[in-house]
Design an enzyme around this catalytic site. Structure first.
Site, mmCIF file in Angstrom:
data_model
loop_
_atom_site.group_PDB
_atom_site.id
_atom_site.type_symbol
_atom_site.label_atom_id
_atom_site.label_comp_id
_atom_site.label_asym_id
_atom_site.label_seq_id
_atom_site.Cartn_x
_atom_site.Cartn_y
_atom_site.Cartn_z
ATOM 1 N N ARG A 147 0.859 -1.189 0.000
ATOM 2 C CA ARG A 147 0.000 0.000 0.000
ATOM 3 C C ARG A 147 0.887 1.228 0.000
ATOM 4 N NH1 ARG A 147 -3.856 2.277 4.824
ATOM 5 N NH2 ARG A 147 -1.986 3.537 5.201
ATOM 6 N N TYR A 159 -3.263 12.170 7.477
ATOM 7 C CA TYR A 159 -3.589 10.922 8.139
ATOM 8 C C TYR A 159 -3.416 9.759 7.168
ATOM 9 C CZ TYR A 159 -6.191 7.151 10.286
ATOM 10 O OH TYR A 159 -6.538 5.939 10.804
ATOM 11 N N ASP A 210 -5.241 3.824 -0.058
ATOM 12 C CA ASP A 210 -6.352 4.066 0.869
ATOM 13 C C ASP A 210 -6.761 5.534 0.801
ATOM 14 O OD1 ASP A 210 -8.158 4.168 2.944
ATOM 15 O OD2 ASP A 210 -6.860 3.187 4.400
ATOM 16 N N HIS A 212 -9.234 6.759 2.788
ATOM 17 C CA HIS A 212 -9.665 7.119 4.144
ATOM 18 C C HIS A 212 -10.994 7.873 4.177
ATOM 19 C CE1 HIS A 212 -5.275 6.395 4.927
ATOM 20 N NE2 HIS A 212 -5.835 5.682 5.882
ATOM 21 N N GLU A 236 -9.064 1.817 -1.768
ATOM 22 C CA GLU A 236 -9.794 1.557 -0.524
ATOM 23 C C GLU A 236 -10.466 2.805 0.024
ATOM 24 O OE1 GLU A 236 -8.611 0.367 4.107
ATOM 25 O OE2 GLU A 236 -7.161 0.078 2.483
ATOM 26 N N GLU A 262 -13.569 -1.657 6.905
ATOM 27 C CA GLU A 262 -12.896 -1.866 8.183
ATOM 28 C C GLU A 262 -13.669 -1.251 9.339
ATOM 29 O OE1 GLU A 262 -9.477 1.414 8.814
ATOM 30 O OE2 GLU A 262 -9.235 0.246 6.982
ATOM 31 N N ARG A 283 -13.563 -5.564 3.928
ATOM 32 C CA ARG A 283 -12.416 -5.422 4.821
ATOM 33 C C ARG A 283 -12.733 -5.663 6.297
ATOM 34 N NH1 ARG A 283 -7.860 -3.961 4.890
ATOM 35 N NH2 ARG A 283 -7.983 -1.849 5.699
ATOM 36 N N GLU A 339 -4.150 -7.338 5.255
ATOM 37 C CA GLU A 339 -3.304 -6.216 5.666
ATOM 38 C C GLU A 339 -2.388 -6.679 6.795
ATOM 39 O OE1 GLU A 339 -3.813 -1.530 6.977
ATOM 40 O OE2 GLU A 339 -5.450 -2.927 7.350
ATOM 41 N N TRP A 402 -16.788 14.386 5.165
ATOM 42 C CA TRP A 402 -16.783 13.163 4.367
ATOM 43 C C TRP A 402 -15.862 12.113 4.981
ATOM 44 C CZ3 TRP A 402 -20.276 12.527 0.673
ATOM 45 C CH2 TRP A 402 -20.922 13.665 0.188
#
Length: 402
Positions: A147, A159, A210, A212, A236, A262, A283, A339, A402
């Site tokens: 990743r 982040y 990702d 996020h 992701e 996740e 996930r 992961e 968001w």
């Protein structure tokens, strides 16, 4: 066999973990991970005050019955705190059952479908050259999937971009920090990152990214289109996970594989995403889904629709949770990838485990149960420290919606 003790252990060897230890009248013990990043004490209280008293005297071998009792027996069902607590119980029960039969848990789940579990690591950089170098470092260690996350020009904190080479903790001690975010600036750099990465590492390396949850459906669709030539393994969390219908728009505008889940904690959170085949990978890990039992329910539903798994496995889950995920990964036909963020040496010492990494894969080992232990004496040397994930604000000061 009866459960005679249920102990909640809180320790922080580099980051906070909540571990449930069940003990039976035959002396067999089982471990489960109840860690919920930034809300650890809520789960610990739920376990010690509400669940532990209900377990004493029960037969730990009746795993499905106990799962149904804890899930359906509470009027207020689901949610991250409840399901993290149930996850801890379920893992511990499977650990006990495996130990009592002298077999690793995956042997009790139908046996292995594969010899090893494909994993991906986290490569991070302050800019594109740094990120490319980090990806190459992971490839040099034998990883087949990586990743890649990069810093964004004009933003001081991003982040998901780690502060270490192999392991990092995104949660900061004390109260939540507040970081400035701009999706527009982020979108200016990500396509270029993966164009350069693919040119550098060639066609055979699996590349992941990702988002996020920080894009609108339109922004996610735009990014997915721009990344098609880079042929990502997946993109992701492109938009808020709870907006299942939004993925219809994204899916209709890009062929880039999509992963999400996740933050889910039951099959109900992802039923539309899976049944309409709006995603390619789900996930939700055992540590969030209600343990091994809950994760297998989601995986079985996803199998019907050709959706594969890609369980969350960051450092906010202990080696106990990683071991539980590996047991499921080995046994389900629709496994995709796992992961794998490496823990700190301190964490590995507190939680000695039998799984190991080799040539791009994790191998669960043959130890009975989950194959993880906890050094309670050493754990006491790492007391709980309040820590939270950062809060994102837009450049005008608005909390990111968001």
């Amino acid at each position: 066999m009866k459960i005679v003790d249920a102990k909640v252990i809180i320790t922080s060897p580099g980051r906070n973990f909540v571990t449930l230890k069940l003990t039976t009248d035959s002396g067999i013990t089982g471990l489960g991970d109840g860690t919920l990043n930034g809300r650890e004490l809520a789960v610990a209280s739920y376990l010690s005050e509400h669940i532990a008293p209900l377990l004493i005297g029960r037969d730990p071998r009746r795993i499905e019955d106990i799962w149904q009792y804890l899930y359906h027996g509470a009027y207020w069902r689901r949610g991250p705190v409840t399901m993290s607590a149930i996850s801890a119980v379920d893992m511990a029960l499977w650990d006990i059952k495996g130990k009592s039969l002298g077999a690793p848990v995956h042997e009790l789940l139908g046996g292995a479908c594969r010899d090893g579990v494909l994993v991906y690591g986290h490569a991070n950089g302050s800019d594109i050259p740094d990120t490319i170098a980090a990806v190459q470092n992971y490839l040099g260690m034998g990883y087949r999937a990586v990743r890649a996350q990069t810093g964004v020009p004009g933003l001081t904190g991003v982040y998901g971009v780690g502060r270490g080479d192999l392991f990092y903790e995104p949660a900061a001690k004390g109260w939540p920090s507040e970081e400035t975010w701009s999706t527009e600036k982020y979108l200016n750099v990500v396509p270029d990152l993966f164009n350069q990465l693919r040119d550098t590492v060639g066609p055979d390396v699996h590349l992941l990214h990702d988002g996020h949850h920080r894009m609108t459906p339109n922004q996610a669709a735009w990014l997915g289109q721009r990344l098609e030539d880079a042929r990502l393994f997946w993109l992701e969390d492109v938009t808020p996970a709870e907006h299942q219908e939004s993925f219809r728009h994204v899916r209709n505008h890009t062929t880039t594989p999509l992963a999400v889940g996740e933050v889910f904690n039951s099959v109900h959170d992802c039923s539309t995403l899976i049944s309409e085949q709006l995603i390619d990978y789900i996930r939700t890990p055992p540590a969030r889904a209600g343990g091994i039992t809950g994760a297998r329910k989601i995986a079985a539903f996803a199998e019907v629709y050709g959706v594969k798994t890609g369980f969350h496995g960051a450092t906010d889950l202990s080696p106990v949770a990683m071991a539980a995920a590996l047991q499921v990964d080995l046994t389900i036909p629709n496994f995709g990838i796992q992961e794998y963020m490496r823990h700190t040496p301190e964490t590995d010492t507190v939680f000695p485990h039998s799984y190991h990494f080799a040539d791009g894969y994790l191998h669960a080992g043959t130890a009975p149960g989950l194959g993880v232990d906890i050094d309670e004496t050493l754990a006491e040397n790492f007391p709980y420290v309040s820590a939270y994930l950062p809060v994102n604000r837009l450049e005008d000061g608005t909390v990111h919606p968001w």
